[in-house]
Scaffold this active site. Structure first.
Site, mmCIF file in Angstrom:
data_model
loop_
_atom_site.group_PDB
_atom_site.id
_atom_site.type_symbol
_atom_site.label_atom_id
_atom_site.label_comp_id
_atom_site.label_asym_id
_atom_site.label_seq_id
_atom_site.Cartn_x
_atom_site.Cartn_y
_atom_site.Cartn_z
ATOM 1 C CG HIS A 68 -0.256 0.154 2.535
ATOM 2 N ND1 HIS A 68 0.600 -0.808 3.040
ATOM 3 C CD2 HIS A 68 -0.278 1.158 3.446
ATOM 4 C CE1 HIS A 68 1.055 -0.399 4.221
ATOM 5 N NE2 HIS A 68 0.550 0.800 4.480
ATOM 6 C CG HIS B 7 0.128 4.586 4.702
ATOM 7 N ND1 HIS B 7 -0.669 3.782 5.484
ATOM 8 C CD2 HIS B 7 -0.621 5.677 4.376
ATOM 9 C CE1 HIS B 7 -1.866 4.362 5.636
ATOM 10 N NE2 HIS B 7 -1.854 5.508 4.971
ATOM 11 C CG ASP C 246 5.228 2.801 6.984
ATOM 12 O OD1 ASP C 246 4.362 3.277 6.236
ATOM 13 O OD2 ASP C 246 4.954 2.023 7.918
ATOM 14 C CG HIS C 247 4.398 -0.087 3.905
ATOM 15 N ND1 HIS C 247 4.503 -1.396 4.321
ATOM 16 C CD2 HIS C 247 3.979 0.624 4.984
ATOM 17 C CE1 HIS C 247 4.140 -1.475 5.598
ATOM 18 N NE2 HIS C 247 3.825 -0.267 6.019
ATOM 19 C CG HIS D 175 -3.807 -0.201 6.343
ATOM 20 N ND1 HIS D 175 -3.573 -0.274 7.698
ATOM 21 C CD2 HIS D 175 -2.893 0.685 5.871
ATOM 22 C CE1 HIS D 175 -2.564 0.533 8.012
ATOM 23 N NE2 HIS D 175 -2.143 1.130 6.917
ATOM 24 C CG ASP E 185 1.071 -1.339 7.299
ATOM 25 O OD1 ASP E 185 1.885 -2.133 7.809
ATOM 26 O OD2 ASP E 185 1.232 -0.113 7.301
ATOM 27 C CG HIS F 179 4.928 -2.468 10.084
ATOM 28 N ND1 HIS F 179 3.912 -1.966 10.859
ATOM 29 C CD2 HIS F 179 5.023 -1.625 9.029
ATOM 30 C CE1 HIS F 179 3.395 -0.895 10.286
ATOM 31 N NE2 HIS F 179 4.063 -0.666 9.172
HETATM 32 ZN ZN LIG Z 1 3.238 0.728 7.741
#
Ligand SMILES: [Zn+2]
Length: 301
Positions: free
Chosen positions: A63, A65, A67-68, A141, A204, A262
Site C-alpha cells: 500500500h 503509505h 514507510d512502504h 487498512h 498493514d 513493522h
Molecule cells: Zn506501515
C-alpha cells in the site's frame, strides 16, 4: 544449490528509529529477487545488506503509505543507473497508480530499464514463473492494501533405482507419468512427492479474511505486528495487528516459520513481541525481525 532466504532491510513502522530503518525486505527465491515494501532509505540498506539493484526482478508494494513505498524513487533510479540487464515488474494497489507514477518520476534521470507496471485491482493470481505462482489478497487498512503469496508448484521426482527395478525406461517413463500407472506399476511406487514451498507477506492490516487466506500452510509468513497486545484497541483503530493476533493466525494456519516485523517506535523491548507470540500459542520457528537479518526458508518438508 538454489538460495531461498529473506533479507530484512528495515523493520520500523511509520518512522525510522536509531536502530530500525523504514520497512524493506528482499526475498531471494532461486535466481529471482522480490523486493517488498521499500520504505525510505532502502537503497542504503541494500548496500549494507549486500543486495544489488541487479538482484531485483520484481517489486511488490502492499500500500502507499510512506514507510512502504518512499524508497521506490531511489531504488528505481538505481536500477536504471546500474543498467540492470533484465526487465523489472512492479505490483501495487491499482488505486495508488498516481503515487507509483510520482515516485517513479520523482526527479530527472535517464531511463535504461524496462519497468512493467502491473497494478493489482482484485484478489487472485498475478503472475507465474518457472518456480512460483504469485497471488494477491485484499487486506483491511485505511488505504487500499494487498498482501502477497508465492506458491511453488508441487512436483514429483522420479526415482531411477525403482524405475530400473521395475524395468521401466525410455518413453515408458513419460507414459507412466501421464497415465499414473503402467503395466501394474503406479507412479507412487517409482517417484516421490515433493510439496512446493510457500511464502506470504502480510503488511498493514487489521484481522480480516485475507490475512488468514494468505497465511494458510505457508513455510514462512512475514507479518506486521505493529502493536503489543495491551494496545489492541489502537491496532484495531489504525488497521494494524498485535503480536498475539499475528501469532494466533500463524498457529491456526500451521505456519512453519513466523517473522514478526513493522514495529511501532513506542516499544523499547523487542523480546516482548516474542513472549506475546508464544503466549498466543505459536510453537513453530519464530523470528523477531532486526534490520539486516537474513532468514533462510525452512528446509523442505
Ligand atoms: Zn506501515
Amino acid at each position: 544449490m538454489s538460495v531461498r532466504e529473506l533479507v530484512v532491510l528495515g523493520t520500523a513502522s511509520q518512522v525510522p528509529t536509531r536502530h530500525r530503518n523504514h520497512n524493506g525486505y528482499l526475498l531471494r527465491w532461486d535466481g529471482q529477487g522480490l523486493l517488498f515494501d521499500p520504505g525510505e532509505g532502502t537503497q542504503r540498506q541494500m548496500l549494507r545488506a549486500g543486495v544489488a539493484a541487479h538482484d531485483i526482478n520484481r517489486i511488490c508494494i502492499t500500500h502507499f503509505h510512506g514507510d512502504h513505498s518512499l524508497g521506490l524513487a531511489g531504488v528505481i533510479q538505481r536500477i536504471n543507473l546500474d543498467r540492470v540487464p533484465h526487465p523489472v515488474t512492479a505490483h501495487y494497489p491499482a488505486s495508488g497508480e498516481r503515487f507509483f507514477d510520482r515516485l517513479r518520476y520523482a526527479t530527472a534521470y535517464r531511463e535504461t530499464v524496462r519497468i512493467a507496471q502491473r497494478p493489482v485491482a482484485e484478489d487472485g493470481e498475478l503472475d507465474r514463473s518457472k518456480s512460483y505462482l504469485l497471488e494477491a489478497r485484499r487486506l483491511s487498512h485505511p488505504v487500499e492494501s494487498y498482501g502477497y503469496r508465492l506458491i511453488e508448484p508441487d512436483t514429483r521426482r522420479m526415482l531411477p533405482d525403482r524405475l530400473a527395478a521395475r524395468g521401466i525406461a525410455g518413453p515408458d517413463i513419460g507414459r507412466l507419468q501421464r497415465a499414473g500407472e503402467l503395466n501394474g506399476v503406479t507412479l507412487d511406487e517409482v517417484s516421490e512427492f515433493r510439496p512446493g514451498q510457500r511464502f506470504a507477506f502480510v503488511m498493514d492490516t487489521r484481522l480480516c479474511e485475507g490475512v488468514h487466506a494468505l497465511a494458510e500452510g505457508v513455510d514462512m509468513l512475514v507479518i506486521e505486528s505493529t502493536f503489543l497486545d495491551e494496545d489492541v484497541q489502537l491496532a484495531e483503530d489504525h488497521g494494524h495487528l498485535t503480536a498475539g493476533q499475528a501469532a494466533r493466525v500463524a498457529a491456526e494456519a500451521k505456519v512453519r516459520h513466523l517473522v514478526l516485523t513493522h514495529f511501532s517506535q513506542r516499544y523499547a523491548d523487542p523480546d516482548e513481541f516474542a513472549r506475546q507470540a508464544r503466549a498466543a500459542g505459536f510453537a513453530g520457528e519464530l523470528t523477531i525481525a532486526r534490520d539486516l537479518l537474513r532468514v533462510p526458508l525452512p528446509k523442505r518438508r
